[in-house]
Design a protein around this motif. Structure first.
Motif, PDB file in Angstrom:
ATOM      1  N   VAL A 107      -0.580  -3.065  -0.673  1.00  0.00           N
ATOM      2  CA  VAL A 107       0.225  -3.143  -1.891  1.00  0.00           C
ATOM      3  C   VAL A 107      -0.630  -2.565  -3.011  1.00  0.00           C
ATOM      4  CG1 VAL A 107       1.434  -4.656  -3.495  1.00  0.00           C
ATOM      5  CG2 VAL A 107       1.459  -5.164  -1.035  1.00  0.00           C
ATOM      6  N   LEU A 108      -0.205  -1.426  -3.550  1.00  0.00           N
ATOM      7  CA  LEU A 108      -1.010  -0.715  -4.533  1.00  0.00           C
ATOM      8  C   LEU A 108      -0.851  -1.313  -5.931  1.00  0.00           C
ATOM      9  CD1 LEU A 108      -0.887   1.186  -2.073  1.00  0.00           C
ATOM     10  CD2 LEU A 108      -0.931   3.075  -3.658  1.00  0.00           C
ATOM     11  N   ASP A 109      -1.892  -1.163  -6.732  1.00  0.00           N
ATOM     12  CA  ASP A 109      -1.857  -1.586  -8.129  1.00  0.00           C
ATOM     13  C   ASP A 109      -1.251  -0.443  -8.934  1.00  0.00           C
ATOM     14  OD1 ASP A 109      -3.218  -4.026  -7.535  1.00  0.00           O
ATOM     15  OD2 ASP A 109      -5.102  -2.905  -7.489  1.00  0.00           O
ATOM     16  N   VAL A 110      -0.143  -0.732  -9.598  1.00  0.00           N
ATOM     17  CA  VAL A 110       0.592   0.285 -10.347  1.00  0.00           C
ATOM     18  C   VAL A 110      -0.042   0.473 -11.720  1.00  0.00           C
ATOM     19  CG1 VAL A 110       2.840   0.801 -11.380  1.00  0.00           C
ATOM     20  CG2 VAL A 110       2.719  -0.212  -9.109  1.00  0.00           C
ATOM     21  N   ALA A 111      -0.132   1.726 -12.141  1.00  0.00           N
ATOM     22  CA  ALA A 111      -0.649   2.062 -13.471  1.00  0.00           C
ATOM     23  C   ALA A 111       0.521   2.054 -14.457  1.00  0.00           C
ATOM     24  CB  ALA A 111      -1.314   3.429 -13.452  1.00  0.00           C
ATOM     25  N   PRO A 112       0.653   1.008 -15.282  1.00  0.00           N
ATOM     26  CA  PRO A 112       1.814   0.916 -16.174  1.00  0.00           C
ATOM     27  C   PRO A 112       1.859   2.026 -17.217  1.00  0.00           C
ATOM     28  CG  PRO A 112       0.244  -0.843 -16.635  1.00  0.00           C
ATOM     29  CD  PRO A 112      -0.256  -0.115 -15.428  1.00  0.00           C
ATOM     30  N   GLU A 113       0.721   2.653 -17.502  1.00  0.00           N
ATOM     31  CA  GLU A 113       0.702   3.709 -18.512  1.00  0.00           C
ATOM     32  C   GLU A 113       1.128   5.070 -17.960  1.00  0.00           C
ATOM     33  OE1 GLU A 113      -3.250   3.740 -16.501  1.00  0.00           O
ATOM     34  OE2 GLU A 113      -2.022   2.151 -17.328  1.00  0.00           O
ATOM     35  N   ALA A 114       1.327   5.183 -16.645  1.00  0.00           N
ATOM     36  CA  ALA A 114       1.730   6.456 -16.040  1.00  0.00           C
ATOM     37  C   ALA A 114       3.176   6.769 -16.416  1.00  0.00           C
ATOM     38  CB  ALA A 114       1.573   6.394 -14.527  1.00  0.00           C
ATOM     39  N   GLU A 115       3.349   7.810 -17.214  1.00  0.00           N
ATOM     40  CA  GLU A 115       4.678   8.240 -17.647  1.00  0.00           C
ATOM     41  C   GLU A 115       5.145   9.359 -16.729  1.00  0.00           C
ATOM     42  OE1 GLU A 115       4.669   9.141 -21.809  1.00  0.00           O
ATOM     43  OE2 GLU A 115       3.676   7.270 -22.309  1.00  0.00           O
ATOM     44  N   LEU A 116       6.194   9.096 -15.981  1.00  0.00           N
ATOM     45  CA  LEU A 116       6.655  10.021 -14.958  1.00  0.00           C
ATOM     46  C   LEU A 116       7.951  10.728 -15.321  1.00  0.00           C
ATOM     47  CD1 LEU A 116       5.955   7.659 -11.921  1.00  0.00           C
ATOM     48  CD2 LEU A 116       4.437   9.409 -12.889  1.00  0.00           C
ATOM     49  N   GLY A 117       8.473  10.475 -16.514  1.00  0.00           N
ATOM     50  CA  GLY A 117       9.760  11.030 -16.921  1.00  0.00           C
ATOM     51  C   GLY A 117       9.839  12.537 -16.832  1.00  0.00           C
ATOM     52  N   GLU A 118       8.850  13.244 -17.390  1.00  0.00           N
ATOM     53  CA  GLU A 118       8.878  14.708 -17.365  1.00  0.00           C
ATOM     54  C   GLU A 118       8.779  15.243 -15.939  1.00  0.00           C
ATOM     55  OE1 GLU A 118       5.651  15.690 -20.075  1.00  0.00           O
ATOM     56  OE2 GLU A 118       7.135  16.387 -21.539  1.00  0.00           O
ATOM     57  N   ALA A 143      -0.544   4.888  -8.906  1.00  0.00           N
ATOM     58  CA  ALA A 143      -0.903   3.641  -8.225  1.00  0.00           C
ATOM     59  C   ALA A 143      -2.165   3.855  -7.402  1.00  0.00           C
ATOM     60  CB  ALA A 143       0.240   3.165  -7.326  1.00  0.00           C
ATOM     61  N   VAL A 144      -2.915   2.764  -7.242  1.00  0.00           N
ATOM     62  CA  VAL A 144      -4.170   2.840  -6.492  1.00  0.00           C
ATOM     63  C   VAL A 144      -4.424   1.495  -5.799  1.00  0.00           C
ATOM     64  CG1 VAL A 144      -5.596   2.125  -8.460  1.00  0.00           C
ATOM     65  CG2 VAL A 144      -6.607   3.493  -6.655  1.00  0.00           C
ATOM     66  N   LYS A 145      -5.101   1.560  -4.690  1.00  0.00           N
ATOM     67  CA  LYS A 145      -5.599   0.346  -4.027  1.00  0.00           C
ATOM     68  C   LYS A 145      -7.036   0.632  -3.619  1.00  0.00           C
ATOM     69  CE  LYS A 145      -5.193  -3.818  -2.511  1.00  0.00           C
ATOM     70  NZ  LYS A 145      -4.968  -4.892  -3.466  1.00  0.00           N
ATOM     71  N   ASN A 146      -7.970  -0.010  -4.312  1.00  0.00           N
ATOM     72  CA  ASN A 146      -9.378   0.197  -4.051  1.00  0.00           C
ATOM     73  C   ASN A 146     -10.150  -1.045  -4.471  1.00  0.00           C
ATOM     74  OD1 ASN A 146     -11.866   1.263  -3.517  1.00  0.00           O
ATOM     75  ND2 ASN A 146     -11.855   2.711  -5.228  1.00  0.00           N
ATOM     76  N   PRO A 147     -10.782  -1.734  -3.551  1.00  0.00           N
ATOM     77  CA  PRO A 147     -10.884  -1.424  -2.126  1.00  0.00           C
ATOM     78  C   PRO A 147      -9.686  -1.974  -1.353  1.00  0.00           C
ATOM     79  CG  PRO A 147     -12.196  -3.362  -2.598  1.00  0.00           C
ATOM     80  CD  PRO A 147     -11.611  -2.897  -3.911  1.00  0.00           C
ATOM     81  N   LEU A 148      -9.533  -1.442  -0.170  1.00  0.00           N
ATOM     82  CA  LEU A 148      -8.500  -1.915   0.740  1.00  0.00           C
ATOM     83  C   LEU A 148      -9.028  -3.152   1.457  1.00  0.00           C
ATOM     84  CD1 LEU A 148      -5.717  -0.935   1.679  1.00  0.00           C
ATOM     85  CD2 LEU A 148      -6.847   0.263   3.519  1.00  0.00           C
ATOM     86  N   GLU A 149      -8.204  -4.197   1.526  1.00  0.00           N
ATOM     87  CA  GLU A 149      -8.644  -5.428   2.190  1.00  0.00           C
ATOM     88  C   GLU A 149      -8.808  -5.188   3.693  1.00  0.00           C
ATOM     89  OE1 GLU A 149      -5.504  -5.859   0.412  1.00  0.00           O
ATOM     90  OE2 GLU A 149      -6.463  -6.477  -1.450  1.00  0.00           O
ATOM     91  N   ASP A 162      12.914   8.869 -18.895  1.00  0.00           N
ATOM     92  CA  ASP A 162      11.644   8.207 -18.638  1.00  0.00           C
ATOM     93  C   ASP A 162      11.687   7.651 -17.217  1.00  0.00           C
ATOM     94  OD1 ASP A 162       9.080   7.214 -19.134  1.00  0.00           O
ATOM     95  OD2 ASP A 162       9.814   5.311 -19.894  1.00  0.00           O
ATOM     96  N   ALA A 163      10.520   7.539 -16.623  1.00  0.00           N
ATOM     97  CA  ALA A 163      10.418   6.951 -15.285  1.00  0.00           C
ATOM     98  C   ALA A 163       9.073   6.244 -15.181  1.00  0.00           C
ATOM     99  CB  ALA A 163      10.537   8.026 -14.212  1.00  0.00           C
ATOM    100  N   ARG A 164       9.103   5.085 -14.559  1.00  0.00           N
ATOM    101  CA  ARG A 164       7.890   4.284 -14.342  1.00  0.00           C
ATOM    102  C   ARG A 164       7.887   3.804 -12.901  1.00  0.00           C
ATOM    103  NH1 ARG A 164       4.852   4.601 -19.136  1.00  0.00           N
ATOM    104  NH2 ARG A 164       6.336   4.698 -20.803  1.00  0.00           N
ATOM    105  N   LEU A 165       6.720   3.840 -12.301  1.00  0.00           N
ATOM    106  CA  LEU A 165       6.571   3.282 -10.964  1.00  0.00           C
ATOM    107  C   LEU A 165       6.465   1.769 -11.093  1.00  0.00           C
ATOM    108  CD1 LEU A 165       6.168   3.965  -7.942  1.00  0.00           C
ATOM    109  CD2 LEU A 165       3.710   3.920  -8.384  1.00  0.00           C
ATOM    110  N   LYS A 166       7.261   1.051 -10.338  1.00  0.00           N
ATOM    111  CA  LYS A 166       7.252  -0.420 -10.391  1.00  0.00           C
ATOM    112  C   LYS A 166       6.468  -1.018  -9.223  1.00  0.00           C
ATOM    113  CE  LYS A 166       8.896  -2.192 -13.296  1.00  0.00           C
ATOM    114  NZ  LYS A 166       8.275  -2.478 -14.584  1.00  0.00           N
ATOM    115  N   THR A 167       6.659  -0.471  -8.021  1.00  0.00           N
ATOM    116  CA  THR A 167       5.958  -0.976  -6.835  1.00  0.00           C
ATOM    117  C   THR A 167       5.624   0.187  -5.912  1.00  0.00           C
ATOM    118  OG1 THR A 167       7.964  -1.320  -5.527  1.00  0.00           O
ATOM    119  CG2 THR A 167       7.225  -3.175  -6.886  1.00  0.00           C
ATOM    120  N   ALA A 168       4.558   0.026  -5.134  1.00  0.00           N
ATOM    121  CA  ALA A 168       4.197   1.016  -4.113  1.00  0.00           C
ATOM    122  C   ALA A 168       3.423   0.301  -3.010  1.00  0.00           C
ATOM    123  CB  ALA A 168       3.357   2.134  -4.715  1.00  0.00           C
TER     124      ALA A 168
END
Length: 174
Positions: free
Chosen positions: A126-137, A113-119, A74-80
């Motif tokens: 600093v992007l908002d990470v999607a905790p449901e994104a499963e990157l393991g496969e 991850a996404v950043k919208n709108p950009l300040e 399994d893999a999860r993005l924590k920060t971007a």
């Protein structure tokens, strides 16, 4: 009765073995810094993307703890975080999206991850990470494509736009 108890015992031991072998695994952080992206012009208003390939070598990640046969389960993005890498900064950039993909046709690209709108006036995004994104496969083979989409407010005809990405993954290793 004896036959029933024997069957129940075999089933119980089998279930115990399967659940013990499929435990949660060890979690390791994996950081990538200064990954470069160049959006090649001419660029048009709306999403414009670039991709970079990275390799995740478990022997390097785990060092002496690596054993043959270990894999990413399994893999999860924590920060971007995205940084400008040209003199224009974030001028005319509305938003960013980071996605991950692999060569495996059976595994879909995942937006992570996404950043919208950009300040306005930001020096980093600093992007908002999607905790449901499963990157393991996507990470299983070790060869991963990182995709950066930048949403431009208007057309840009004068060359390329360059950015750097720092991100941290949480890898579960079995």
């Amino acid at each position: 009765m004896y036959k029933f108890l024997k069957t129940a015992g075999i089933v119980a031991v089998s279930v115990l073995m399967v659940t013990s072998c499929s435990g949660p695994g060890e979690v390791h952080e994996y950081a990538v810094n200064d990954l470069e992206f160049s959006l090649e012009g001419p660029l048009f208003a709306g999403p414009n993307g670039a991709q970079t390939e990275i390799s995740i070598d478990l022997a390097d990640v785990l060092g002496e703890a690596f054993e043959e046969g270990m894999r990413i389960s399994d893999a999860r993005l924590k920060t971007a975080t995205v940084f400008p890498h040209d003199s224009l900064g974030f001028s005319q950039i509305n938003a960013f999206v980071v996605a991950f993909a692999s060569d495996n046709e059976d595994v879909s690209m995942q937006e992570a991850a996404v950043k919208n709108p950009l300040e306005e006036g930001a020096a980093e995004a600093v992007l908002d990470v999607a905790p449901e994104a499963e990157l393991g496969e996507i990470m299983e083979d070790g060869k991963v494509y990182v995709v950066l989409d930048a949403d431009l407010a208007e057309d840009y005809w004068d060359g390329n736009r360059d950015f750097k990405l720092n991100f941290t993954l949480e890898l579960t290793i079995k």
